[in-house]
Design a protein around this motif. Structure first.
Motif, PDB file in Angstrom:
ATOM      1  N   LEU A  14       0.828  -1.203   0.000  1.00  0.00           N
ATOM      2  CA  LEU A  14       0.000   0.000   0.000  1.00  0.00           C
ATOM      3  C   LEU A  14       0.861   1.251   0.000  1.00  0.00           C
ATOM      4  CD1 LEU A  14      -2.879  -0.668   2.582  1.00  0.00           C
ATOM      5  CD2 LEU A  14      -3.136  -0.281   0.117  1.00  0.00           C
ATOM      6  N   ALA A  15       1.828   1.299   0.913  1.00  0.00           N
ATOM      7  CA  ALA A  15       2.664   2.492   1.057  1.00  0.00           C
ATOM      8  C   ALA A  15       3.450   2.790  -0.209  1.00  0.00           C
ATOM      9  CB  ALA A  15       3.609   2.316   2.245  1.00  0.00           C
ATOM     10  N   THR A  16       4.038   1.764  -0.803  1.00  0.00           N
ATOM     11  CA  THR A  16       4.851   2.003  -1.999  1.00  0.00           C
ATOM     12  C   THR A  16       3.991   2.352  -3.205  1.00  0.00           C
ATOM     13  OG1 THR A  16       4.898  -0.399  -2.414  1.00  0.00           O
ATOM     14  CG2 THR A  16       6.760   0.558  -1.225  1.00  0.00           C
ATOM     15  N   SER A  17       2.790   1.789  -3.284  1.00  0.00           N
ATOM     16  CA  SER A  17       1.890   2.140  -4.384  1.00  0.00           C
ATOM     17  C   SER A  17       1.433   3.587  -4.262  1.00  0.00           C
ATOM     18  CB  SER A  17       0.680   1.205  -4.390  1.00  0.00           C
ATOM     19  OG  SER A  17       1.074  -0.136  -4.613  1.00  0.00           O
ATOM     20  N   LEU A  18       1.112   4.005  -3.042  1.00  0.00           N
ATOM     21  CA  LEU A  18       0.728   5.398  -2.817  1.00  0.00           C
ATOM     22  C   LEU A  18       1.894   6.335  -3.076  1.00  0.00           C
ATOM     23  CD1 LEU A  18      -1.414   4.754   0.369  1.00  0.00           C
ATOM     24  CD2 LEU A  18      -2.263   5.818  -1.748  1.00  0.00           C
ATOM     25  N   LEU A  19       3.082   5.890  -2.695  1.00  0.00           N
ATOM     26  CA  LEU A  19       4.292   6.665  -2.961  1.00  0.00           C
ATOM     27  C   LEU A  19       4.432   6.924  -4.453  1.00  0.00           C
ATOM     28  CD1 LEU A  19       7.808   5.976  -1.463  1.00  0.00           C
ATOM     29  CD2 LEU A  19       7.516   6.099  -3.911  1.00  0.00           C
ATOM     30  N   ALA A  20       4.199   5.862  -5.255  1.00  0.00           N
ATOM     31  CA  ALA A  20       4.320   6.010  -6.706  1.00  0.00           C
ATOM     32  C   ALA A  20       3.260   6.955  -7.253  1.00  0.00           C
ATOM     33  CB  ALA A  20       4.204   4.638  -7.368  1.00  0.00           C
ATOM     34  N   LEU A  21       2.029   6.854  -6.747  1.00  0.00           N
ATOM     35  CA  LEU A  21       0.969   7.748  -7.209  1.00  0.00           C
ATOM     36  C   LEU A  21       1.271   9.201  -6.884  1.00  0.00           C
ATOM     37  CD1 LEU A  21      -2.445   5.984  -6.427  1.00  0.00           C
ATOM     38  CD2 LEU A  21      -1.393   6.387  -8.657  1.00  0.00           C
ATOM     39  N   ARG A  22       1.880   9.438  -5.734  1.00  0.00           N
ATOM     40  CA  ARG A  22       2.182  10.806  -5.307  1.00  0.00           C
ATOM     41  C   ARG A  22       3.426  11.366  -5.987  1.00  0.00           C
ATOM     42  NH1 ARG A  22      -1.082  11.916  -1.058  1.00  0.00           N
ATOM     43  NH2 ARG A  22      -1.888  10.145   0.124  1.00  0.00           N
ATOM     44  N   GLY A  23       4.171  10.515  -6.699  1.00  0.00           N
ATOM     45  CA  GLY A  23       5.424  10.975  -7.276  1.00  0.00           C
ATOM     46  C   GLY A  23       6.426  11.348  -6.205  1.00  0.00           C
ATOM     47  N   PHE A  24       6.405  10.599  -5.110  1.00  0.00           N
ATOM     48  CA  PHE A  24       7.252  10.883  -3.952  1.00  0.00           C
ATOM     49  C   PHE A  24       8.709  10.591  -4.315  1.00  0.00           C
ATOM     50  CE2 PHE A  24       8.763  10.135   0.446  1.00  0.00           C
ATOM     51  CZ  PHE A  24       8.134  11.174   1.105  1.00  0.00           C
ATOM     52  N   SER A  25       9.557  11.627  -4.284  1.00  0.00           N
ATOM     53  CA  SER A  25      10.934  11.534  -4.761  1.00  0.00           C
ATOM     54  C   SER A  25      11.920  11.328  -3.611  1.00  0.00           C
ATOM     55  CB  SER A  25      11.306  12.824  -5.497  1.00  0.00           C
ATOM     56  OG  SER A  25      11.371  13.903  -4.574  1.00  0.00           O
ATOM     57  N   PRO A  26      13.169  10.976  -3.920  1.00  0.00           N
ATOM     58  CA  PRO A  26      14.189  10.917  -2.863  1.00  0.00           C
ATOM     59  C   PRO A  26      14.324  12.226  -2.089  1.00  0.00           C
ATOM     60  CG  PRO A  26      15.001   9.829  -4.831  1.00  0.00           C
ATOM     61  CD  PRO A  26      13.691  10.477  -5.207  1.00  0.00           C
ATOM     62  N   ALA A  27      14.125  13.353  -2.774  1.00  0.00           N
ATOM     63  CA  ALA A  27      14.197  14.647  -2.072  1.00  0.00           C
ATOM     64  C   ALA A  27      13.060  14.782  -1.071  1.00  0.00           C
ATOM     65  CB  ALA A  27      14.150  15.792  -3.084  1.00  0.00           C
ATOM     66  N   ASP A  28      11.864  14.289  -1.441  1.00  0.00           N
ATOM     67  CA  ASP A  28      10.737  14.302  -0.507  1.00  0.00           C
ATOM     68  C   ASP A  28      11.038  13.404   0.688  1.00  0.00           C
ATOM     69  OD1 ASP A  28       9.071  15.955  -2.119  1.00  0.00           O
ATOM     70  OD2 ASP A  28       8.612  14.223  -3.375  1.00  0.00           O
ATOM     71  N   PHE A  29      11.610  12.236   0.393  1.00  0.00           N
ATOM     72  CA  PHE A  29      11.961  11.307   1.473  1.00  0.00           C
ATOM     73  C   PHE A  29      12.936  11.966   2.442  1.00  0.00           C
ATOM     74  CE2 PHE A  29      14.151   7.770   3.482  1.00  0.00           C
ATOM     75  CZ  PHE A  29      13.123   6.869   3.734  1.00  0.00           C
ATOM     76  N   ALA A  30      13.880  12.703   1.901  1.00  0.00           N
ATOM     77  CA  ALA A  30      14.878  13.358   2.747  1.00  0.00           C
ATOM     78  C   ALA A  30      14.249  14.381   3.675  1.00  0.00           C
ATOM     79  CB  ALA A  30      15.939  14.036   1.870  1.00  0.00           C
ATOM     80  N   ARG A  31      13.185  15.065   3.208  1.00  0.00           N
ATOM     81  CA  ARG A  31      12.515  16.041   4.060  1.00  0.00           C
ATOM     82  C   ARG A  31      11.900  15.386   5.288  1.00  0.00           C
ATOM     83  NH1 ARG A  31       8.208  18.195   2.570  1.00  0.00           N
ATOM     84  NH2 ARG A  31       7.724  17.042   0.675  1.00  0.00           N
ATOM     85  N   PHE A  32      11.479  14.144   5.138  1.00  0.00           N
ATOM     86  CA  PHE A  32      10.873  13.417   6.253  1.00  0.00           C
ATOM     87  C   PHE A  32      11.917  12.671   7.087  1.00  0.00           C
ATOM     88  CE2 PHE A  32       7.320  13.820   3.280  1.00  0.00           C
ATOM     89  CZ  PHE A  32       6.320  14.272   4.119  1.00  0.00           C
ATOM     90  N   HIS A  33      13.154  12.572   6.569  1.00  0.00           N
ATOM     91  CA  HIS A  33      14.215  11.844   7.268  1.00  0.00           C
ATOM     92  C   HIS A  33      15.479  12.699   7.338  1.00  0.00           C
ATOM     93  CE1 HIS A  33      11.495   8.796   5.658  1.00  0.00           C
ATOM     94  NE2 HIS A  33      11.899   8.002   6.611  1.00  0.00           N
ATOM     95  N   PRO A  34      15.395  13.896   7.898  1.00  0.00           N
ATOM     96  CA  PRO A  34      16.562  14.786   7.881  1.00  0.00           C
ATOM     97  C   PRO A  34      17.740  14.262   8.669  1.00  0.00           C
ATOM     98  CG  PRO A  34      14.866  15.638   9.350  1.00  0.00           C
ATOM     99  CD  PRO A  34      14.249  14.481   8.604  1.00  0.00           C
TER     100      PRO A  34
END
Length: 324
Positions: free
Chosen positions: A169-189
């Motif tokens: 579920l999480a990875t499919s939603l990630l793909a739909l949102r176009g969640f990028s490595p830069a977005d991931f970094a914002r949540f994992h500083p």
């Protein structure tokens, strides 16, 4: 049979049972899964994930994964939900209920509550004929032949499937949102990936000392800067413009001494390398690491965009930040 043989046999059987169940689950992914993902994506609210017992623990992990990959979610214990905490659920929220049987007393009550509220209800259960499954808007079926423990009682295969379905579920939603490595970094500083994407040279060099000499500086003055400021190198800067004109490293000093030049009249200009490796302060730290590796060196001179000397970054700075 030796105890060690029993341990190995049971462990392998456990993993094989779960691996087979996961393979079957992967083959079952289709239209129902797609509709559930789209319902979450278009809900306009959060995804509330709930369960009881072992499924509550799985639900918490799913929530953590969703939040870190861009899907707002929070965990609501099913027992707490039917005793007042259902009020946390907002009209635009979708509710994902985890239950192996779909018939647990708390789950049955919670199912009715969610239906009465009118929220989208997504069921994740192993039983298609359960109360939970029949009342759900969307069904994520996680069927299995047996639990993996020798007594077929402890939640093992069932919770593995739920965990994997949550990841899907999480990875499919990630793909739909176009969640990028830069977005991931914002949540994992605080993580190493985050630092690769946001940490810049300007965040590192001010912590180091700033050795500097002028072209006319004597050998004594140069040695003082190199040794006294603990970097084993010094920048050479034009005193009129403050622009970088060279660098003197331990290697430069040794090469100068090997030439047999008179030491009493030696100046920094006689010893320096005129094409030092530099990095601009706004550059990403990970790019500076790439330069160090490319040239097999341990430090870089930092300049501003106009080429004026600012300081040094050292290999140890990047090690400390987990970039190496």
């Amino acid at each position: 049979m030796k105890k060690s043989d029993v341990v190995v046999r049971v462990a392998r059987e456990t993993l094989q049972i779960e691996a087979d169940a996961l393979s079957q689950l992967a083959d079952s992914i289709g239209e129902n899964f797609t509709r559930a993902v789209e319902a979450i994506f278009h809900s306009g609210g959060r995804l509330i994930v709930t369960g009881i017992g072992k499924t509550a623990l799985v639900a918490q992990k799913i929530v953590a994964t969703l939040n870190s990959t861009g899907t707002p979610a929070f965990f609501l214990h099913a027992g707490d939900a039917i005793h007042g905490d259902i009020g946390m659920v907002q009209p635009t929220d979708a509710v994902l209920v985890l239950s192996r049987s779909g018939e647990t007393a708390e789950i049955k009550v919670l199912t009715l509550l969610v239906r009465n509220l009118g929220n989208t209800l997504i069921a994740m259960t192993s039983r298609e004929d359960s109360t939970l499954a029949r009342n759900a808007d969307h069904l994520l079926l996680t069927p299995f032949e047996r639990e993996a423990d020798p007594n077929e009682l402890a939640p093992t295969t069932s919770t593995t499937l739920q965990m994997a379905m949550g990841d899907a579920l999480a990875t499919s939603l990630l793909a739909l949102r176009g969640f990028s490595p830069a977005d991931f970094a914002r949540f994992h500083p605080g993580g190493s990936l985050g630092k690769q994407l946001y940490l810049r040279v300007r965040d590192l060099y001010p912590h180091n000392q700033r050795p500097v000499v002028h072209p006319a500086s004597s050998l004594k003055e140069t040695l003082y800067e190199m040794t006294g400021k603990c970097l084993g190198a010094t920048a050479v800067v034009d005193p009129q413009t403050d622009r970088l004109v060279g660098v003197i490293t331990d290697g430069d000093l040794r090469r100068f001494l090997n030439r047999g030049e008179p030491l009493d009249v030696a100046t920094a200009a006689d010893m320096m390398s005129v094409h030092p490796k530099t990095v601009v302060e706004d550059e990403l730290a990970v790019q500076a690491v790439a330069v160090l590796r490319q040239h097999s060196i341990s430090q870089l001179i930092v300049t501003d965009s106009r080429g004026q000397y600012l300081g040094f970054v050292h290999l140890h700075d990047f090690i400390r930040e987990g970039l190496i």
